[in-house]
Design an enzyme around this catalytic site. Structure first.
Site, short mmCIF file in Angstrom:
data_model
loop_
_atom_site.label_atom_id
_atom_site.label_comp_id
_atom_site.label_asym_id
_atom_site.label_seq_id
_atom_site.Cartn_x
_atom_site.Cartn_y
_atom_site.Cartn_z
N HIS A 86 19.67 37.93 -77.70
CA HIS A 86 20.99 37.44 -76.98
C HIS A 86 21.79 38.75 -76.78
CE1 HIS A 86 24.58 35.52 -75.14
NE2 HIS A 86 23.83 34.35 -75.11
N GLU B 213 27.17 33.12 -72.60
CA GLU B 213 27.03 33.67 -71.11
C GLU B 213 28.09 33.20 -70.11
OE1 GLU B 213 22.99 32.73 -70.81
OE2 GLU B 213 22.42 34.71 -70.62
N ARG C 19 30.75 36.02 -69.16
CA ARG C 19 30.09 36.65 -67.92
C ARG C 19 29.95 35.76 -66.74
NH1 ARG C 19 24.73 38.28 -69.95
NH2 ARG C 19 25.29 36.86 -71.73
N ARG D 135 18.75 37.51 -70.05
CA ARG D 135 19.02 37.98 -71.40
C ARG D 135 18.21 39.29 -72.03
NH1 ARG D 135 19.67 31.93 -74.19
NH2 ARG D 135 21.97 31.78 -73.32
N HIS E 288 18.05 35.60 -81.22
CA HIS E 288 18.71 34.36 -80.77
C HIS E 288 17.57 33.13 -80.66
CE1 HIS E 288 21.30 31.57 -78.74
NE2 HIS E 288 20.75 31.98 -77.63
N HIS E 289 16.78 33.21 -79.85
CA HIS E 289 15.75 32.04 -79.57
C HIS E 289 14.56 32.16 -79.72
CE1 HIS E 289 15.30 28.01 -77.91
NE2 HIS E 289 14.15 28.43 -77.53
N ARG F 57 13.81 32.93 -72.53
CA ARG F 57 14.69 31.50 -71.96
C ARG F 57 15.73 31.75 -71.28
NH1 ARG F 57 18.52 28.66 -73.93
NH2 ARG F 57 18.73 30.10 -75.92
#
Ligand code: ADP
Length: 599
Positions: A280, A293, A296, A317, A419-420, A459
């Site tokens: 991220h 997010e 932004r 991302r 992050h993911h 993602r």
């Protein structure tokens, strides 16, 4: 003339018969009989009480599964889900329609495939998208709040559904799920780790071995749902699958250790895309706090240590992260103004946690974050002119929600963090786990971050929450069905619980043929069957013969919608807010019955 209607309130008797697990520990057994005798019993064991596991548990229960048990290794529910700040991506929703946003399932699929670099499993993406609207409705039906639509990275239109007060989505979801789980009396065994999925000689699932303060034991069951989340907190595993991430900061809760991958692969599950790990772009390097997010999305820009912008901040991302890693010290600052701060409550948390630097002027801000004041001033002046003209001449950013000209000014240091984990267990569109030969592992389901294929190589923000709710619900529905199909003791027994008589006066004369009629329509959780009575041309009585709706919501729909239909002698009355599907189901069932009573 005063007419009486009788409303038979129908409920699931099984609500009161949850006897999922004793706390008795298994004695070490030397015969199979002894083991079985001492084991705990369930129909469905759900491993992990994050968003996917709790959605699955609630849905399974709503579909009539009586003996659902959730095991959670941490001391609380919520997993990574509680940290989700953004929202739930969904297309063709009423919230988009109300705002005049033109979206389609096709566009949502296209954006998701594009964001995932086409590595995604398109069938899973299609399932995600086609069930996304229902996911929003369902969360709202069970008491959640997804009432606002906004823009998010990688989406062509405003598609992310968030709480009305713009607060973070994760805490709202987890609170809603916890409450439902309590209402539905679903046992959640905390600080209990699933160690192994037990299968017999024929490969049939027979239980889950668990470990907690009481020792090791087994819960016998017919179906298992793996919902253990990702492996972002297991840095050895992260580096094993992507060595370039050595030394990166994390954003994951301590329980995201990839247990589900091991639990599944031990009994033959296939995996996909394990090397696809998302970083991220905006994580505080010191506290590992993730800046949503939405900061932004609501207008903030990114500047490097020289005070210059370097990327379209709303790109996906992976692209934004890569751009930050090219800057000096692999770091950047999120910069925004008072108007952006006030547009997003998440920012208040960052400010009160002391993560932001604030100043009355841009020059003062520049000084505080040690960047060249003249350069930052020029960056901000240029950006304000692009925003006013609606054209970002430098980086082509399309959505510029704020001019960034309202003091005070704020900056928050950020760098990419792990992050993911996009990869995981391979599932099909029924959330059934697939083995390495491509066949379904009977009785094994998985949902959420533990699975792979939905997000491909990247993602999109808002798609994880969509994923956990959509596939959690599918897993819950299909596990409940599997139990019924395989002779488990789950039977959605419908019994009449109580009868309530309410007096209602029709305000207009009806125009129906006298008699009794039956009708059916879909509610939130299945069919609603009614029998209606017409006397003297008027609809005078509605008996609900069968329903599977969520308690509380259904009751409020029944109490308002049925009397309104009798008063107005029409089935087109207002739905109850928050119980729309149950309301529409009742109206539809009565309309279906009255089809035969039309002159
Ligand atoms: P998702 O977003 O897919 O729902 P989360 O991270 O929110 O994932 O939730 C996953 C949950 O599963 C976490 O609460 C985590 O602690 C739990 N969990 C992980 N491994 C196990 C395990 N072996 N046994 C029980 N719970 C587990």
């Amino acid at each position: 003339m005063r007419k009486k209607i009788a409303m038979l309130l129908v409920g699931l008797m099984t609500l009161t018969s949850v006897t999922a697990c004793s706390t008795k520990q298994d004695a070490p057994a030397d015969t199979k009989e002894q083991t079985t005798e001492n084991n705990k019993q369930a129909d469905i064991v759900i491993i992990g009480a994050g968003g996917a596991g709790m959605s699955a548990a609630i849905q399974a229960r709503q579909n009539g599964a009586t003996n659902v048990v959730v095991v959670e290794k941490m001391a609380q529910t919520g997993g990574n889900t509680v940290r989700a700040t953004g929202g739930l991506n969904a297309s063709e929703t009423k919230f988009q329609a109300e705002k005049g946003i033109e979206d389609s399932n096709e566009l949502f699929i296209e954006d998701t495939m594009k964001g995932g670099k086409n590595l995604n499993d398109k069938e899973l993406v299609t399932t995600l998208v086609e069930n996304s609207n229902a996911a929003v409705e369902w969360v709202n039906e069970i008491g959640g709040d997804l009432g606002v639509v906004a823009m998010f990275g990688g989406a062509s239109v405003e598609r992310i559904h968030r709480p009305s007060d713009t607060s973070a989505v994760g805490p709202m979801l987890v609170k809603t799920f916890n409450k439902q789980i309590e209402t539905l009396e679903i046992p959640v065994l905390l600080e209990t780790t699933a160690k192994q999925i037990v299968v017999d000689e024929a490969g049939k699932i027979t239980g889950v071995k668990i470990s907690n303060a009481e020792g090791e034991s087994t819960i016998d069951c017919t179906a298992v749902i793996i919902a253990t989340g990702g492996f972002g907190a297991n840095l050895d595993m992260v580096v094993e699958y992507d060595p370039s991430l050595k030394g990166f900061v994390g954003t994951n809760h301590a329980g995201a250790t990839g247990d589900g991958i091991a639990l599944g692969t031990e009994i033959g599950a296939a995996t996909v895309d394990l090397d696809q790990i998302q970083i991220h772009p905006t994580v505080d390097p010191e506290t590992q706090t993730l800046y949503t997010e939405g900061v932004r999305g609501n207008g903030a820009i990114l500047v490097n240590l020289e005070g210059k912008r370097f990327v379209n901040e709303l790109l996906t991302r992976d692209v934004v992260s890569a751009a930050i890693l090219e800057q000096k010290d692999e770091t950047s600052y999120l910069v925004f103004d008072q108007a952006v701060r006030e547009s997003l409550s998440a920012i208040e948390k960052y400010v009160s946690a002391g993560l932001t630097v604030e100043a009355d002027t841009i020059e003062e801000l520049a000084e505080k974050i040690n960047v060249d004041a003249a350069t930052l001033k020029e960056t901000m002046t240029n950006y304000a002119s692009y925003q006013a003209a609606g054209e970002d001449k430098e980086f082509g950013r399309e959505d510029m929600a704020a001019s960034l000209t309202t003091p005070k000014y704020y900056a928050a240091k950020c760098a990419p963090g792990i992050h993911h984990t996009m990869g995981g267990l391979k599932i099909n569109t029924n959330a059934e786990v697939v083995n390495t030969d491509g066949n379904v592992i009977s009785g094994l389901f998985a949902a959420g971050e533990v699975t792979g294929g939905v997000h491909g190589a990247n993602r999109l923000g808002g798609n994880a929450v969509a994923d956990i709710v959509v596939f959690g619900r599918i897993a819950g529905t299909n596990a409940a069905k599997f139990v019924v199909d395989n002779g488990g003791n789950t039977t959605p027994t419908i019994v009449v619980e109580k009868t309530e008589e309410v007096e209602v006066t029709p305000e207009v004369q009806g125009n129906f043929v006298d008699g009794t009629y039956k009708g059916t329509s879909k509610g939130n959780n299945g069919d609603i069957n009614v029998e209606v009575t017409v006397e003297g041309g008027n609809l005078v009585k509605v008996d609900v013969l069968e329903q599977h709706e969520t308690e509380g919501l259904y009751d409020s729909a029944l109490a308002k919608v049925v009397p309104a239909m009798i008063q107005k002698q029409t089935t087109e009355v207002d739905a109850v807010t928050g119980a729309t599907n149950s309301s529409n189901g009742l109206m539809g069932a009565v309309a279906d019955a009255l089809k035969d009573a039309t002159k």
